[in-house]
Design an enzyme around this catalytic site. Structure first.
Site, short mmCIF file in Angstrom:
data_model
loop_
_atom_site.label_atom_id
_atom_site.label_comp_id
_atom_site.label_asym_id
_atom_site.label_seq_id
_atom_site.Cartn_x
_atom_site.Cartn_y
_atom_site.Cartn_z
N GLU A 250 -2.47 11.40 3.33
CA GLU A 250 -3.56 11.22 4.29
C GLU A 250 -3.56 12.44 5.20
O GLU A 250 -2.51 13.02 5.47
CB GLU A 250 -3.36 9.96 5.12
CG GLU A 250 -3.56 8.66 4.37
CD GLU A 250 -3.40 7.46 5.28
OE1 GLU A 250 -4.41 6.82 5.61
OE2 GLU A 250 -2.25 7.17 5.66
N GLU B 256 0.85 -1.19 0.00
CA GLU B 256 0.00 0.00 0.00
C GLU B 256 0.89 1.24 0.00
O GLU B 256 1.82 1.34 0.80
CB GLU B 256 -0.91 0.01 1.23
CG GLU B 256 -1.77 1.27 1.34
CD GLU B 256 -2.68 1.25 2.56
OE1 GLU B 256 -3.13 0.15 2.94
OE2 GLU B 256 -2.94 2.33 3.14
#
Length: 342
Positions: A235, A230
């Site tokens: 974020e 990932e």
């Protein structure tokens, strides 16, 4: 000539060719390669391709060190290698004989690599995301993070207007969840291996919002997570809106143990910024507005050497961002474009 002398003479004559051949083979096998010559041609199309030809007397194979951490053995001595980034590389070649004797030589190679646009969505057409580029993850099962939203494919949660994609989280009761939002994916529509992905976006604010720009390896369907890898390009916690997280998850580094760093910027919720990842076989560099704040050393043993697909989403609540502000009603993550260069 006596009979005994004749026998001895015949034995010597029979043995001489064998001894001579054996002696010759031994002498040849124990000679180190010599006259090692390396020639190379750099492609003029700025693709990063360099064709190498190495030749040496008494050599049976050639070990290449391309100067960027990549090694390869070539029996013929001829190989074309593609560099991912511009630079000057010191290429070392080891010529080996049949018994492992070696000769070494190095050359300096200067490469210019110009990446071109391979895929993009500018969000300038239509009122909803292009179905040939984007699909949706749908559901409200917490997504492994105790998230509170239900992801839909409704225009209320994902729409296009005035040249931007708008992912909207709404406080509403929907299929057992208290919030709705959208999670767009390019899975089974577009994926890529190596290159630069750049997303220009304006982020939401408000405690409990969790916008993300990220990628997953195509092997997730078979290998699962985190074995698929990932790559989180961006974020943000809505309660701390100017702190940007860039993180990589892989076996041994999942959840809160991911490899990454953070960067504090200004005006993340009021202005557009460029969030990017520059990805090669050697490194993955995560940046905001062309400022690199995390560099990860890639290697062939990691899952970051396969095709990855793109994800844009905004979660609500969950393990990462925490509780949602009770006064929350809605918030928007706005995306100007997504561009992939290779």
């Amino acid at each position: 000539m006596k009979y005994g002398q004749l026998i001895i003479l015949l034995i010597l004559q029979l043995a001489l060719p064998y001894c001579s051949k054996k002696s010759g083979q031994s002498a040849t096998g124990n000679v180190a390669p010599s006259n090692l010559n390396i020639t190379f041609t750099v492609s003029t199309d700025n693709s990063g391709n360099v064709s190498f030809v190495s030749k040496a007397d008494n050599a049976v194979s050639y070990d290449y060190n391309f100067g960027n951490g990549v090694f390869q053995t070539v029996a013929s001595g001829s190989i074309t290698y593609k560099y991912g980034t511009s630079g000057t590389y010191y290429v070392n070649v080891i010529a080996k004989s049949a018994v492992g004797l070696t000769t070494t030589k190095s050359v300096s190679v200067t490469v210019t690599v110009v990446q071109t646009l391979a895929w993009s969505d500018e969000f300038n057409e239509g009122s909803v995301p292009d179905p040939t580029r984007w699909g949706y993850d749908i559901g409200g099962n917490g997504w492994g993070n105790n998230e509170l939203e239900y992801y839909t494919n409704r225009p209320a949660n994902a729409s296009i207007s005035n040249g931007t994609l708008k992912i909207t989280a709404i406080k509403e009761n929907f299929s057992g969840s208290s919030y709705t939002s959208a999670r767009l994916i390019t899975k089974d529509k577009f994926s890529f291996k190596y290159g630069k992905i750049e997303v220009r976006a304006k982020l939401p604010g408000g405690a409990g919002t969790w916008p993300a720009i990220w990628m997953l390896g195509n092997s997730i369907s078979t290998a699962g997570w985190p074995a698929c890898g990932e790559l989180d390009i961006m974020e943000e916690k809505g309660s701390d809106p100017n702190k940007i997280y860039g993180t990589l998850h892989h076996p041994g580094h999942s959840g809160g143990n991911g490899d990454g760093s953070t960067l504090v910027i200004s005006n993340a919720t009021t202005e557009f910024h460029k969030y990017a990842a520059d990805w090669t076989p050697q490194t993955i560099k995560i940046s905001v507005d062309d400022v690199t704040f995390f560099t990860f050393n890639n290697s062939s043993s990691l899952p970051f050497n396969q095709n990855f697909f793109i994800i844009l989403n905004m979660a609500m609540g969950g393990n990462f961002t925490g509780s949602v502000d009770p006064a929350f009603t809605s918030a928007v993550m706005e995306v100007d474009y997504v561009r992939v260069y290779q």
